[in-house]
Design a protein around this motif. Structure first.
Motif, PDB file in Angstrom:
ATOM      1  N   ASP A 406     101.033 -61.362  50.387  1.00 53.54           N
ATOM      2  CA  ASP A 406     101.570 -62.578  51.001  1.00 53.54           C
ATOM      3  C   ASP A 406     102.425 -62.249  52.220  1.00 53.54           C
ATOM      4  O   ASP A 406     102.359 -62.939  53.243  1.00 53.54           O
ATOM      5  N   ARG A 410     101.481 -63.308  56.164  1.00 57.52           N
ATOM      6  CA  ARG A 410     102.371 -64.085  57.040  1.00 57.52           C
ATOM      7  C   ARG A 410     102.484 -63.423  58.412  1.00 57.52           C
ATOM      8  O   ARG A 410     102.614 -64.096  59.431  1.00 57.52           O
ATOM      9  N   SER A 413      99.189 -64.269  60.261  1.00 61.32           N
ATOM     10  CA  SER A 413      99.214 -65.666  60.678  1.00 61.32           C
ATOM     11  C   SER A 413     100.135 -65.880  61.873  1.00 61.32           C
ATOM     12  O   SER A 413      99.803 -66.611  62.808  1.00 61.32           O
TER      13      SER A 413
END
Length: 444
Positions: A406, A410, A413
């Motif tokens: 995760d 991030r 992204s």
């Protein structure tokens, strides 16, 4: 006399009822791709075969498989599974990524299977390395269900429009394999296709539209480490992440990669690919079955796919580097609270046979888990794509892997959206991993 007769009839009826008592095995499974429905139906077919043998053995019970096959999405499915574990309402069998076996084993949700596996000869046919995907702290926590590879696909028709010869197109997998064709070459080829009007902006390269294990694969292809076997800790290699993030930024800035590629829309992903608009695209072997059955059936199915698409491992970032793919094996895991562990594992043994393994592999585009299954298959894609397992890697078996994933996502992204520079994203990811994982991560 009549009373004795009635008692006798009652005894017979009770005996028959007892002989027919049913052990219901609850199984929760997921694709989410429709063709992977055999993850559930194979269990039901295995139960029929098991029941036939139980009848021959004179056993006083039969087995019935109930449950479901989920075609929605991983996130809600895993939330449902977690809630069931936490409330002691979990089914007997949960199918999910083998990498989750470490997390669920550490939490006490699933049972170790070492005492059961040696009882069934079927498990001896499993490809040995696949047991490593469900091994955690020296024990085995699941039965491999399938495996796969995650190729770099390419559109042969678009490469031909770009001026590539048939020989150049046919040799691309080999050039990637020997380290001649790198990630930079992917980028340059896509940029050239854009400049010459062969592709539309953003259609030079597609990756998945949301978070997933593939990002570990691409990070590794840029030289990153994700796990240190000596310490058992996760690893974040800042230099490799920076190389990957810079590649993504250049891809977005040059119009090769859509800035909103991470829009979560799988239909848009598949539609543009099967419309023949995307030059390079990362996917899974199971996508081939999806495209065949759901997207290009009216164009010719597999024949159309072989004519238009090719596949190879993902390249290295440097000349002479080793290519890579990722296998995220699925596994059947047995709930720690299941009252029927012995019969559940026997059912899974009846599921782990070449006929059912092959049915799932061909129907869903995944790869067999058994050594002998390929000998039974007559499927071109399975034969031609299986060599990718020579370059495969697995996700780290660590209870906190999801936190690593995760945090890294991030960073991806933020770079693609333009919110952070590659350099800023690396530092943000490193800080978040250090905060969340503490002594379970090595930042290098």
């Amino acid at each position: 006399m009549r009373v004795k007769w009635l008692l006798g009839i009652l005894a017979v009826l009770l005996g028959l009822a007892y002989a027919q008592r049913t052990i219901t095995i609850q199984a929760w499974t997921i694709g989410p791709d429709d063709p992977s429905i055999t993850r559930f139906t194979n269990l039901q077919e295995a139960a029929e075969r098991l029941n036939a043998d139980l009848a021959k053995e004179g056993a006083d019970f039969r087995v019935k498989v109930e449950g479901f096959f989920d075609t929605t999405d991983w996130d809600p499915y895993l939330r449902r599974v977690l809630l069931a574990f936490q409330s002691n309402q979990a089914p007997d069998i949960v199918q999910a990524s083998a990498a989750l076996s470490a997390t669920w084993a550490a939490a006490g949700f699933i049972a170790p299977l070492d005492e059961y596996i040696p009882k069934y000869a079927q498990f001896e046919d499993v490809i040995p390395t696949l047991w490593d995907s469900v091994r955690f702290q020296g024990q085995i926590w699941g039965i491999p269900q399938d495996t796969e590879a995650r190729p770099l696909y390419f559109n042969k028709t678009l490469l031909k429009q770009l001026g590539w010869s048939d020989a150049e197109i046919a040799s691309l997998p080999e050039r990637i394999t020997n380290g001649e064709f790198t990630w930079d070459d992917v980028l340059k080829t896509a940029q050239e296709a854009l400049e010459k009007g062969v592709i539309e902006p953003g259609k030079g390269y597609y990756h998945r539209p949301k978070n997933g294990p593939d990002f570990i694969q691409w990070y590794r292809s840029f030289g990153g480490r994700a796990f240190d076997p000596e310490t058992g800790k996760l690893v974040f290699t800042k230099e490799a992440a920076l190389r990957y993030f810079r590649w993504l930024k250049e891809a977005v800035d040059s119009g090769v990669l859509e800035r909103d590629r991470l829009d979560g829309n799988w239909d848009r992903f598949h539609q543009n690919i099967t419309d023949g608009k995307v030059l390079f695209f990362s996917g899974g072997t199971w996508n081939w079955a999806e495209w065949d059955q759901q997207w290009v059936a009216d164009k010719g199915g597999q024949e159309w796919l072989f004519e238009n698409f090719g596949f190879a491992p993902h390249p290295s970032y440097k000349k002479g580097g080793k290519p890579i793919t990722l296998s995220n094996p699925q596994a059947y895991m047995v709930s720690a609270n299941s009252p029927n562990k012995e019969i559940v594992v026997r059912l899974l043994a009846y599921t782990t046979v070449p006929e059912l393994d092959g049915k799932h592999a061909v129907g869903s585009g995944h790869l067999p888990i058994l050594k002998t299954t390929p000998e039974t298959l007559d499927d071109r894609f399975t034969r031609e794509v299986s060599y990718l397992l020579n370059f495969t890697t697995f996700q780290p078996a660590h209870a906190d892997l999801s936190k690593w994933q995760d945090s890294f996502f991030r960073g991806v992204s933020a770079v693609e959206s333009g919110d952070l520079s590659p350099e800023e994203a690396v530092e943000v990811v490193a800080a978040e991993m250090q905060r969340l994982l503490r002594d379970q991560v090595i930042i290098e």
